[in-house]
Design a protein around this motif. Sequence first.
Motif, PDB file in Angstrom:
ATOM      1  N   UNK A 285     -29.799  23.778   3.321  1.00  0.00           N
ATOM      2  CA  UNK A 285     -30.611  24.984   3.501  1.00  0.00           C
ATOM      3  C   UNK A 285     -29.876  26.269   3.198  1.00  0.00           C
ATOM      4  N   UNK A 286     -28.543  26.272   3.306  1.00  0.00           N
ATOM      5  CA  UNK A 286     -27.780  27.500   3.073  1.00  0.00           C
ATOM      6  C   UNK A 286     -27.461  27.732   1.601  1.00  0.00           C
ATOM      7  N   UNK A 287     -27.651  26.713   0.769  1.00  0.00           N
ATOM      8  CA  UNK A 287     -27.319  26.821  -0.658  1.00  0.00           C
ATOM      9  C   UNK A 287     -28.582  27.235  -1.408  1.00  0.00           C
ATOM     10  N   UNK A 288     -28.831  28.538  -1.503  1.00  0.00           N
ATOM     11  CA  UNK A 288     -30.119  29.040  -1.967  1.00  0.00           C
ATOM     12  C   UNK A 288     -30.079  29.713  -3.333  1.00  0.00           C
ATOM     13  N   UNK A 289     -28.954  30.318  -3.704  1.00  0.00           N
ATOM     14  CA  UNK A 289     -28.883  31.091  -4.941  1.00  0.00           C
ATOM     15  C   UNK A 289     -28.205  30.276  -6.026  1.00  0.00           C
ATOM     16  N   UNK A 290     -28.966  29.948  -7.075  1.00  0.00           N
ATOM     17  CA  UNK A 290     -28.442  29.121  -8.162  1.00  0.00           C
ATOM     18  C   UNK A 290     -27.671  27.913  -7.627  1.00  0.00           C
TER      19      UNK A 290
END
Length: 356
Positions: A285-290
């Motif tokens: 969930x924390x890996x959101x940008x590219x």
Amino acid sequence: MAGRRWTTRVGGNRSFLIGMTLVSAGFVLSACGQVERKDGAQSSPGSALDFAATTTCTAPPDTPVRIDGGTFTMGSAAVYAEEGPERVTRVDGFWIDPHEVTNRQFAEFVAATGYVTIAEKPVDPEQLGVPAEQIPAFMLEPGSAVFTPPARPSQRYNDWWEYLPGAKWQKPYGPDGPDAAPDQPVVHLAWEDMIAYGKWKGGRIPTEAEWEFAASAGAEKYTEQPAPKRANSWQGVFPVVNSAQDGFAGIAPVGCFEPNAFGLYDMVGNVWEVTGDYFRPGHDPSDKDNPRGPSENAAYDPLNPGMPSRVMKGGSYLCAPNYCQRYRPESRQGRDPGLGASNVGFRLVYDQLPGQ
């Protein structure tokens, strides 16, 4: 070591193609054809050759499509746990092939470079992990994994697949089958084969987020099987009843179905498409940008432990509601990188157009 793996996931399930062959004397190469029903109509396909399509369609252009990037809700909590949790994700812009890489395009690469794919090379017996004298000779011949429907209903996926010597991208149904159709997606490629083509073409394998953003094209999420005119999937009860209402029992040429809102063809159905991300169940969930997915060390495929799998997306012509609800942009499965299969392909993305 690069090369074929012998415990491999094909079509969304782990298939013990080689291992089952070594322990089961009942494993034989299917040679049956279609069976006539009493009413005179054709029943479902009975051999790999019955999946060869003769229909042609107007092929779309090869020119990559510009995707400006943006935000979207990646993943799904509606069907399979490994597709969630949903998260708002951002991707930068890129170009993407409008259709899967075709046999025609891959043939141009081979003609220019002399490249030989993994499926065309003999098998190193050390890769099998058993004494050489226990290995049937045909298991060491060049070949690949080919879907062959069982004669009767079966939920054992090792009943659906065979390691077929002579199966390769030029002969997708085996040496006795027809040549690869120029405008059908190329199959029977291992990961390193796809990477080699991408480098030659000036592109790369898309990330999972890029692929899903392009496949979604701003549409609402869904779980039902697409209508036959929308995608190439399995109509009927997999793996024995396929009414082929979409016009194809197997792979369709590119351009036969409606494109999505971005002008991209076959982003769901037809053949699975490999992405560049390593596989692990669920999204961070924390890996959101590219997002780029987990590292190789953090990758884990519970159905193929002990080796890093890649994420493949979009389902294939073998996906049916009773077995594989993967005909959706959010679908994701691990893919063994070392062995090709008759329902797995790919397309490229580009950070800048080749030649610019």
